[in-house]
Design a protein around this motif. Structure first.
Motif, PDB file in Angstrom:
ATOM      1  N   GLY A 198       0.911  -1.674  -0.099  1.00 56.85           N
ATOM      2  CA  GLY A 198       0.055  -0.339  -0.484  1.00 56.85           C
ATOM      3  C   GLY A 198       1.087   1.572  -0.098  1.00 56.85           C
ATOM      4  N   GLU A 199       2.513   1.170   0.190  1.00 55.29           N
ATOM      5  CA  GLU A 199       3.128   2.343   0.271  1.00 55.29           C
ATOM      6  C   GLU A 199       2.932   2.993  -1.282  1.00 55.29           C
ATOM      7  OE1 GLU A 199       6.949   4.682   2.045  1.00 55.29           O
ATOM      8  OE2 GLU A 199       6.604   2.471   1.500  1.00 55.29           O
ATOM      9  N   ASP A 200       2.806   4.249  -1.559  1.00 54.36           N
ATOM     10  CA  ASP A 200       2.922   4.662  -3.202  1.00 54.36           C
ATOM     11  C   ASP A 200       4.556   5.418  -3.070  1.00 54.36           C
ATOM     12  OD1 ASP A 200       2.720   6.507  -5.371  1.00 54.36           O
ATOM     13  OD2 ASP A 200       1.373   8.097  -5.020  1.00 54.36           O
ATOM     14  N   ILE A 201       4.940   4.594  -3.694  1.00 54.60           N
ATOM     15  CA  ILE A 201       7.026   4.896  -3.110  1.00 54.60           C
ATOM     16  C   ILE A 201       6.874   5.319  -5.709  1.00 54.60           C
ATOM     17  CG2 ILE A 201       9.189   3.101  -3.438  1.00 54.60           C
ATOM     18  CD1 ILE A 201       7.438   1.592  -1.639  1.00 54.60           C
ATOM     19  N   ARG A 202       7.326   6.555  -5.452  1.00 54.47           N
ATOM     20  CA  ARG A 202       7.270   6.852  -6.327  1.00 54.47           C
ATOM     21  C   ARG A 202       9.164   7.151  -7.015  1.00 54.47           C
ATOM     22  NH1 ARG A 202       3.476   8.061  -9.717  1.00 54.47           N
ATOM     23  NH2 ARG A 202       4.142  10.167 -11.246  1.00 54.47           N
ATOM     24  N   ILE A 203       9.821   7.371  -7.899  1.00 57.33           N
ATOM     25  CA  ILE A 203      10.861   7.326  -8.411  1.00 57.33           C
ATOM     26  C   ILE A 203      11.710   8.789  -8.989  1.00 57.33           C
ATOM     27  CG2 ILE A 203      13.609   6.788  -9.172  1.00 57.33           C
ATOM     28  CD1 ILE A 203      12.692   5.250  -6.346  1.00 57.33           C
ATOM     29  N   MET A 204      12.048   9.625  -8.527  1.00 58.65           N
ATOM     30  CA  MET A 204      12.564  11.077  -9.855  1.00 58.65           C
ATOM     31  C   MET A 204      13.642  10.559  -9.823  1.00 58.65           C
ATOM     32  SD  MET A 204      12.200  14.270  -8.712  1.00 58.65           S
ATOM     33  CE  MET A 204      13.503  16.255  -9.135  1.00 58.65           C
TER      34      MET A 204
END
Length: 173
Positions: free
Chosen positions: A97-103
């Motif tokens: 459920g964690e919203d993990i994003r990469i920049m």
């Protein structure tokens, strides 16, 4: 005000709707991870389909009660060994459920250059994460000022990033 122990844990138990983090370092020195990192470097991997721990169970609880938890990690290639280790755990965390994003700012301007790591809780409280240059944590400090710049940092990070799963697929993970 510095945070540690129960006061720090209470932040994640008591937030109302959203806990969100900006991560900017290529590596973090976390004493609890030393053995796991050594195993990872020796070739051991977790099975993301069956992996579960206290963190993934808490993520499931957070989602069940209608709250969100997320983060954006700002990276440059080549990825550090630490980031590859961290990425191994991102999939089960995302599935929980964690919203993990990469920049990824490898070949482009980093609009968040100079912004330090922080947690933002309900967009009304910011906790600054203070680190040595090698990723050793110094302290956690409640930001006493206006949270508006941090809300804007979050907006930029979310707009400039991609979901972890998409980024990992592009790396062949």
């Amino acid at each position: 005000m510095l945070l540690d122990g129960e006061a720090w844990q209470a932040k994640f138990r008591d937030f109302r709707t959203e806990a969100w983090r900006l991560e900017t370092l290529p590596a973090y020195k976390v004493p609890q991870e030393v053995e796991e990192i050594q195993l990872f470097l020796a070739g051991e991997r977790i099975d993301p389909r069956t992996y579960s721990n206290e963190y993934t169970e808490d993520l499931k609880r957070v989602r069940r009660v209608g709250k969100t938890k997320g983060r954006v990690h700002v990276v440059t290639r080549p990825l550090s060994s630490y980031l590859l280790f961290e990425f191994m755990y991102n999939l089960p965390h995302a599935q929980a459920g964690e919203d993990i994003r990469i920049m990824d700012v490898t070949d482009r301007h980093n609009p968040l250059a100079g912004v330090q790591d922080f947690w933002m809780l309900d967009r009304r409280e910011v906790v600054l994460m203070n680190y040595e240059s090698d990723g050793t944590q110094i302290s956690r400090e409640v930001h006493e000022g206006d949270t508006t710049p941090y809300v804007e940092y979050q907006r930029i990070a979310l707009a400039e990033s991609v979901p972890f799963e998409k980024y990992a697929k592009g790396l062949g993970m």
